[in-house]
Design an enzyme around this catalytic site. Sequence first.
Site, mmCIF file in Angstrom:
data_model
loop_
_atom_site.group_PDB
_atom_site.id
_atom_site.type_symbol
_atom_site.label_atom_id
_atom_site.label_comp_id
_atom_site.label_asym_id
_atom_site.label_seq_id
_atom_site.Cartn_x
_atom_site.Cartn_y
_atom_site.Cartn_z
ATOM 1 N N ASP A 170 -40.188 -0.888 14.533
ATOM 2 C CA ASP A 170 -39.467 -0.875 13.256
ATOM 3 C C ASP A 170 -39.678 0.466 12.545
ATOM 4 O O ASP A 170 -40.523 1.275 12.968
ATOM 5 C CB ASP A 170 -39.958 -2.057 12.402
ATOM 6 N N GLU A 203 -35.308 0.963 15.885
ATOM 7 C CA GLU A 203 -34.459 0.791 14.696
ATOM 8 C C GLU A 203 -34.201 2.152 14.049
ATOM 9 O O GLU A 203 -33.877 2.239 12.873
ATOM 10 C CB GLU A 203 -35.111 -0.172 13.699
ATOM 11 N N TRP A 204 -34.345 3.183 14.816
ATOM 12 C CA TRP A 204 -34.264 4.572 14.361
ATOM 13 C C TRP A 204 -32.981 4.869 13.567
ATOM 14 O O TRP A 204 -33.057 5.305 12.407
ATOM 15 C CB TRP A 204 -34.447 5.421 15.604
ATOM 16 N N LEU A 206 -30.883 2.965 12.035
ATOM 17 C CA LEU A 206 -30.788 2.171 10.801
ATOM 18 C C LEU A 206 -31.511 2.847 9.636
ATOM 19 O O LEU A 206 -31.035 2.862 8.504
ATOM 20 C CB LEU A 206 -31.358 0.763 11.055
ATOM 21 N N TYR A 207 -32.672 3.424 9.920
ATOM 22 C CA TYR A 207 -33.486 4.009 8.843
ATOM 23 C C TYR A 207 -33.037 5.421 8.465
ATOM 24 O O TYR A 207 -33.620 6.023 7.570
ATOM 25 C CB TYR A 207 -34.973 3.954 9.219
ATOM 26 N N ASP A 231 -30.146 -6.098 8.763
ATOM 27 C CA ASP A 231 -30.618 -7.321 9.421
ATOM 28 C C ASP A 231 -29.546 -8.413 9.384
ATOM 29 O O ASP A 231 -28.880 -8.601 8.372
ATOM 30 C CB ASP A 231 -31.850 -7.880 8.691
HETATM 31 C C1 GLA Z 1 -36.957 -5.232 9.309
HETATM 32 C C2 GLA Z 1 -36.216 -5.411 10.629
HETATM 33 C C3 GLA Z 1 -36.092 -6.888 10.960
HETATM 34 C C4 GLA Z 1 -37.484 -7.507 11.044
HETATM 35 C C5 GLA Z 1 -38.232 -7.259 9.752
HETATM 36 C C6 GLA Z 1 -39.695 -7.658 9.860
HETATM 37 O O1 GLA Z 1 -36.230 -5.729 8.236
HETATM 38 O O2 GLA Z 1 -34.948 -4.810 10.564
HETATM 39 O O3 GLA Z 1 -35.406 -7.065 12.177
HETATM 40 O O4 GLA Z 1 -38.161 -6.955 12.135
HETATM 41 O O5 GLA Z 1 -38.220 -5.876 9.382
HETATM 42 O O6 GLA Z 1 -40.415 -7.389 8.717
#
Ligand code: GLA
Length: 337
Positions: A170, A203-204, A206-207, A231
């Site tokens: 994450d 999740e690179w 996305l951030y 999410d």
């Molecule tokens: C982020 C991620 C989710 C999940 C939560 C856990 O929001 O995008 O998929 O892993 O963190 O805290």
Amino acid sequence: MKLLSRDPRLICELAFRPLALVFWSILGAKALNNGLARTPTMGWLHWERFMCNLDCQEEPDACISEQLFMQMAELMVSDGWKDAGYEYLCIDDCWMAPERDSKGRLQADPQRFPNGIQHLANYVHSKGLKLGIYADVGNKTCAGFPGSFGYYDTDAQTFADWGVDLLKFDGCHCDSVTSLADGYKYMSLALNRTGRSIVYSCEWPLYLKPFHKPNYTDIQYYCNHWRNFDDVYDSWESIKNILAWTTTNQKEIVDVAGPGGWNDPDMLVIGNFGLSWDQQVTQMALWAIMAAPLLMSNDLRQISPQAKALLQNKDVIAVNQDPLGKQGYCFRKGFSM
Ligand code: GLA
């Protein structure tokens, strides 16, 4: 590739570009070259359904614990999930103890995972499944547990020693986009150096939102799949938002996907409470067409036969798991009658 029969409820039609495919296959693999995720990862991930439930006193059957994962592992085998292709049983956030151990290693919460992760991995492997785990590139996980920043090698080695097969990494609590990029790259190499086959789920991109443009050449070089957007929740609104983002950005993302590296629109929420039957069918069909990782987040102990049949539908899974790995795209938007 086998196509889904056209359903007027689907908002998009799938189109293929045969010429592009020819060139693409001549050029060969372009994604993370660790030999893994040659087709989209299939499995189960706890987050959407069970979130960060730590209360094993009040809710022993719904808290994030060894018991939950052992029960899911058993059902994945006994109820045909494994045979359908769902192989990875994945732990998300909230498995950790609040502190690292005296050697700086992550440790599982001792109350909720009394036998530790290695024991759980052994159990999962004894069922013929694989175990996924979660960590974070920054100083803390999104739920506030210890982050991997400054500990990438230690954590990669710990996961390898435990027998972990997938890491969801994450991107919370990271200081800058540079350290985000450096961290994601470093962890990819650190996992590789352990010598263990570990699928790397990022999740690179996305951030980087909303101010920075992802460099998908880098991302697919280092990751086996990557989350681009928010999410998923157990609601049609959430599914629609994901689909809208995907179609709006398809020019950037569709061609990047292929064997070894996939766009990840997040979990399947089929079998829960928020989607109507048609909406569940739509999620399954479109996730298959998008060559998305099929990671269910539901309760396999109480899932309707209808939802189970949908998630185990061989023809739809065959579309998703097509070895060519060509992600479908939205060809035309229409309205149902
Ligand atoms: C982020 C991620 C989710 C999940 C939560 C856990 O929001 O995008 O998929 O892993 O963190 O805290």
